[in-house]
Scaffold this motif. Structure first.
Motif, PDB file in Angstrom:
ATOM      1  N   VAL A   6       0.840  -1.208   0.000  1.00 27.15           N
ATOM      2  CA  VAL A   6       0.000   0.000   0.000  1.00 27.15           C
ATOM      3  C   VAL A   6       0.872   1.255   0.000  1.00 27.15           C
ATOM      4  CG1 VAL A   6      -1.664   1.328   1.347  1.00 27.15           C
ATOM      5  CG2 VAL A   6      -1.950  -1.142   1.120  1.00 27.15           C
ATOM      6  N   THR A   7       1.934   1.249   0.799  1.00 22.78           N
ATOM      7  CA  THR A   7       2.833   2.405   0.860  1.00 22.78           C
ATOM      8  C   THR A   7       3.477   2.666  -0.498  1.00 22.78           C
ATOM      9  OG1 THR A   7       3.323   1.970   3.188  1.00 22.78           O
ATOM     10  CG2 THR A   7       4.870   3.369   1.994  1.00 22.78           C
ATOM     11  N   LEU A   8       3.901   1.606  -1.167  1.00 20.61           N
ATOM     12  CA  LEU A   8       4.509   1.750  -2.483  1.00 20.61           C
ATOM     13  C   LEU A   8       3.536   2.363  -3.478  1.00 20.61           C
ATOM     14  CD1 LEU A   8       6.935   1.232  -4.343  1.00 20.61           C
ATOM     15  CD2 LEU A   8       6.010  -1.055  -4.774  1.00 20.61           C
ATOM     16  N   LEU A   9       2.286   1.898  -3.471  1.00 19.35           N
ATOM     17  CA  LEU A   9       1.283   2.447  -4.383  1.00 19.35           C
ATOM     18  C   LEU A   9       1.025   3.926  -4.108  1.00 19.35           C
ATOM     19  CD1 LEU A   9      -1.404  -0.411  -4.592  1.00 19.35           C
ATOM     20  CD2 LEU A   9       0.368   0.184  -6.259  1.00 19.35           C
ATOM     21  N   VAL A  10       0.919   4.288  -2.827  1.00 20.43           N
ATOM     22  CA  VAL A  10       0.659   5.679  -2.455  1.00 20.43           C
ATOM     23  C   VAL A  10       1.816   6.580  -2.886  1.00 20.43           C
ATOM     24  CG1 VAL A  10       0.388   7.270  -0.516  1.00 20.43           C
ATOM     25  CG2 VAL A  10      -0.878   5.119  -0.550  1.00 20.43           C
ATOM     26  N   LEU A  11       3.038   6.154  -2.625  1.00 18.55           N
ATOM     27  CA  LEU A  11       4.205   6.965  -2.991  1.00 18.55           C
ATOM     28  C   LEU A  11       4.334   7.106  -4.505  1.00 18.55           C
ATOM     29  CD1 LEU A  11       6.852   5.656  -0.434  1.00 18.55           C
ATOM     30  CD2 LEU A  11       5.716   7.886  -0.437  1.00 18.55           C
ATOM     31  N   LEU A  12       4.065   6.027  -5.240  1.00 20.96           N
ATOM     32  CA  LEU A  12       4.107   6.110  -6.703  1.00 20.96           C
ATOM     33  C   LEU A  12       3.049   7.072  -7.224  1.00 20.96           C
ATOM     34  CD1 LEU A  12       4.677   2.368  -7.708  1.00 20.96           C
ATOM     35  CD2 LEU A  12       6.263   4.273  -8.046  1.00 20.96           C
ATOM     36  N   ALA A  13       1.830   6.986  -6.656  1.00 21.34           N
ATOM     37  CA  ALA A  13       0.752   7.877  -7.087  1.00 21.34           C
ATOM     38  C   ALA A  13       1.084   9.341  -6.806  1.00 21.34           C
ATOM     39  CB  ALA A  13      -0.540   7.493  -6.382  1.00 21.34           C
ATOM     40  N   LEU A  14       1.634   9.620  -5.631  1.00 19.73           N
ATOM     41  CA  LEU A  14       1.996  10.991  -5.280  1.00 19.73           C
ATOM     42  C   LEU A  14       3.081  11.535  -6.194  1.00 19.73           C
ATOM     43  CD1 LEU A  14       2.026  10.790  -1.367  1.00 19.73           C
ATOM     44  CD2 LEU A  14       0.378  12.001  -2.809  1.00 19.73           C
ATOM     45  N   ASN A  15       4.059  10.708  -6.508  1.00 17.53           N
ATOM     46  CA  ASN A  15       5.132  11.158  -7.390  1.00 17.53           C
ATOM     47  C   ASN A  15       4.644  11.390  -8.825  1.00 17.53           C
ATOM     48  OD1 ASN A  15       8.141  11.149  -6.251  1.00 17.53           O
ATOM     49  ND2 ASN A  15       6.961   9.610  -5.125  1.00 17.53           N
ATOM     50  N   LEU A  16       3.746  10.536  -9.294  1.00 17.71           N
ATOM     51  CA  LEU A  16       3.187  10.720 -10.632  1.00 17.71           C
ATOM     52  C   LEU A  16       2.351  11.994 -10.711  1.00 17.71           C
ATOM     53  CD1 LEU A  16       2.150   7.039 -11.483  1.00 17.71           C
ATOM     54  CD2 LEU A  16       3.961   8.386 -12.571  1.00 17.71           C
ATOM     55  N   LEU A  17       1.522  12.234  -9.680  1.00 20.68           N
ATOM     56  CA  LEU A  17       0.711  13.461  -9.657  1.00 20.68           C
ATOM     57  C   LEU A  17       1.586  14.700  -9.581  1.00 20.68           C
ATOM     58  CD1 LEU A  17      -2.144  12.349  -7.228  1.00 20.68           C
ATOM     59  CD2 LEU A  17      -2.368  12.865  -9.670  1.00 20.68           C
ATOM     60  N   LEU A  18       2.631  14.619  -8.784  1.00 20.71           N
ATOM     61  CA  LEU A  18       3.535  15.754  -8.634  1.00 20.71           C
ATOM     62  C   LEU A  18       4.229  16.080  -9.959  1.00 20.71           C
ATOM     63  CD1 LEU A  18       4.508  17.659  -6.377  1.00 20.71           C
ATOM     64  CD2 LEU A  18       6.457  16.144  -6.064  1.00 20.71           C
ATOM     65  N   ASN A  19       4.670  15.054 -10.664  1.00 18.18           N
ATOM     66  CA  ASN A  19       5.335  15.282 -11.945  1.00 18.18           C
ATOM     67  C   ASN A  19       4.366  15.799 -13.010  1.00 18.18           C
ATOM     68  OD1 ASN A  19       8.333  14.342 -12.141  1.00 18.18           O
ATOM     69  ND2 ASN A  19       7.355  12.867 -10.774  1.00 18.18           N
ATOM     70  N   ARG A  20       3.107  15.426 -12.873  1.00 17.99           N
ATOM     71  CA  ARG A  20       2.120  15.873 -13.869  1.00 17.99           C
ATOM     72  C   ARG A  20       1.704  17.327 -13.651  1.00 17.99           C
ATOM     73  NH1 ARG A  20      -3.651  12.907 -15.379  1.00 17.99           N
ATOM     74  NH2 ARG A  20      -4.343  14.449 -16.916  1.00 17.99           N
ATOM     75  N   TYR A  21       1.460  17.700 -12.386  1.00 17.79           N
ATOM     76  CA  TYR A  21       0.941  19.037 -12.101  1.00 17.79           C
ATOM     77  C   TYR A  21       1.997  20.024 -11.614  1.00 17.79           C
ATOM     78  CZ  TYR A  21      -3.595  16.761 -12.482  1.00 17.79           C
ATOM     79  OH  TYR A  21      -4.678  16.065 -12.951  1.00 17.79           O
ATOM     80  N   ASN A  22       3.202  19.535 -11.394  1.00 17.90           N
ATOM     81  CA  ASN A  22       4.263  20.428 -10.935  1.00 17.90           C
ATOM     82  C   ASN A  22       5.490  20.280 -11.832  1.00 17.90           C
ATOM     83  OD1 ASN A  22       5.260  22.348  -9.106  1.00 17.90           O
ATOM     84  ND2 ASN A  22       6.307  20.783  -7.894  1.00 17.90           N
ATOM     85  N   GLY A  23       5.218  20.069 -13.102  1.00 13.76           N
ATOM     86  CA  GLY A  23       6.258  19.787 -14.078  1.00 13.76           C
ATOM     87  C   GLY A  23       7.434  20.747 -14.106  1.00 13.76           C
TER      88      GLY A  23
END
Length: 220
Positions: free
Chosen positions: A13-30
């Motif tokens: 679960v932790t791995l999924l959450v961290l991956l999701a946060l990093n993907l969102l960050l790269n998408r909206y904070n490019g």
């Protein structure tokens, strides 16, 4: 080394959450590449820290019926004569092992024998080295009639960070020295109560390994 079963779901679960946060960050904070890299680095460190907490290293278990082994990895923080009020109602020698968050948190049977008593106690979450944590905190109490003869009592004790104790034994079970009897998540301690005539083999402040370090020798 393998990952303990108690940590597999948490790690996934932790791995999924961290991956999701990093993907969102790269998408909206490019445009802010430096911040994205810093956050990614923090995510890796956080996951690796959690990974090492749930590690289950191979142990060469020492077994002998009159030797009492350390029930967990950590540091010896108490060696003293106390009055044990829950089961024995008499004087015993207490040996306590404190586990920091970086220790392996598997708890192991210190002796082989038959479980004569087991009880789970809900309770507080005082710091694990607090004098009242042994009687006031969430804990389990296990009493084993050892193959050497004497009864041995040991307790898993939750601390300020440890909010879940897991156990795998019940009254009447036959247990083997060095095998897992439970797991404490995120730091705490284990208390062991032995007869006063036990020959203590460790000293205060000594680092011990569960299933390997001899805490004391029992007299039949």
């Amino acid at each position: 080394m393998k990952i303990h079963k108690e940590g597999r779901r948490i790690l996934f679960v932790t791995l999924l959450v961290l991956l999701a946060l990093n993907l969102l960050l790269n998408r909206y904070n490019g445009p802010n590449v430096a911040f994205n890299r810093i956050f990614a680095g923090i995510s890796v460190i956080a996951f690796l820290t959690l990974l090492q907490f749930f590690r289950s290293p191979f142990r060469r278990l020492l077994t002998h019926e009159d030797l009492l082994l350390a029930p967990a990895d950590g540091k010896v923080v108490v060696i003293e004569e106390v009055y044990e009020s829950e089961y024995f109602e008499d004087a015993r020698r207490q040996i306590s092992v404190f586990m920091s968050p970086i220790n392996v948190h598997i708890t192991r049977n210190p002796v082989s024998g038959i479980v004569r008593y087991f009880k789970y106690h809900p309770g507080k979450y005082l710091l694990a080295w607090h004098p009242k944590s042994s009687t006031d905190n969430e804990r389990t109490t296990v009493v084993v009639e050892s193959d050497a003869g004497p009864l041995v009592l040991f307790r898993q004790i939750a601390g300020a960070m440890a909010r879940r104790i897991v156990w795998y034994v019940n009254e009447g079970d036959e247990v083997s020295q060095g095998e897992e009897f439970g797991f404490i998540k995120f730091g705490s301690r284990v208390d062991v109560f032995v007869p006063l005539d036990a020959d203590i083999k460790v000293t205060l402040g000594q680092k011990v390994k569960g299933g390997e370090t001899v805490l004391c020798q029992l007299k039949g």
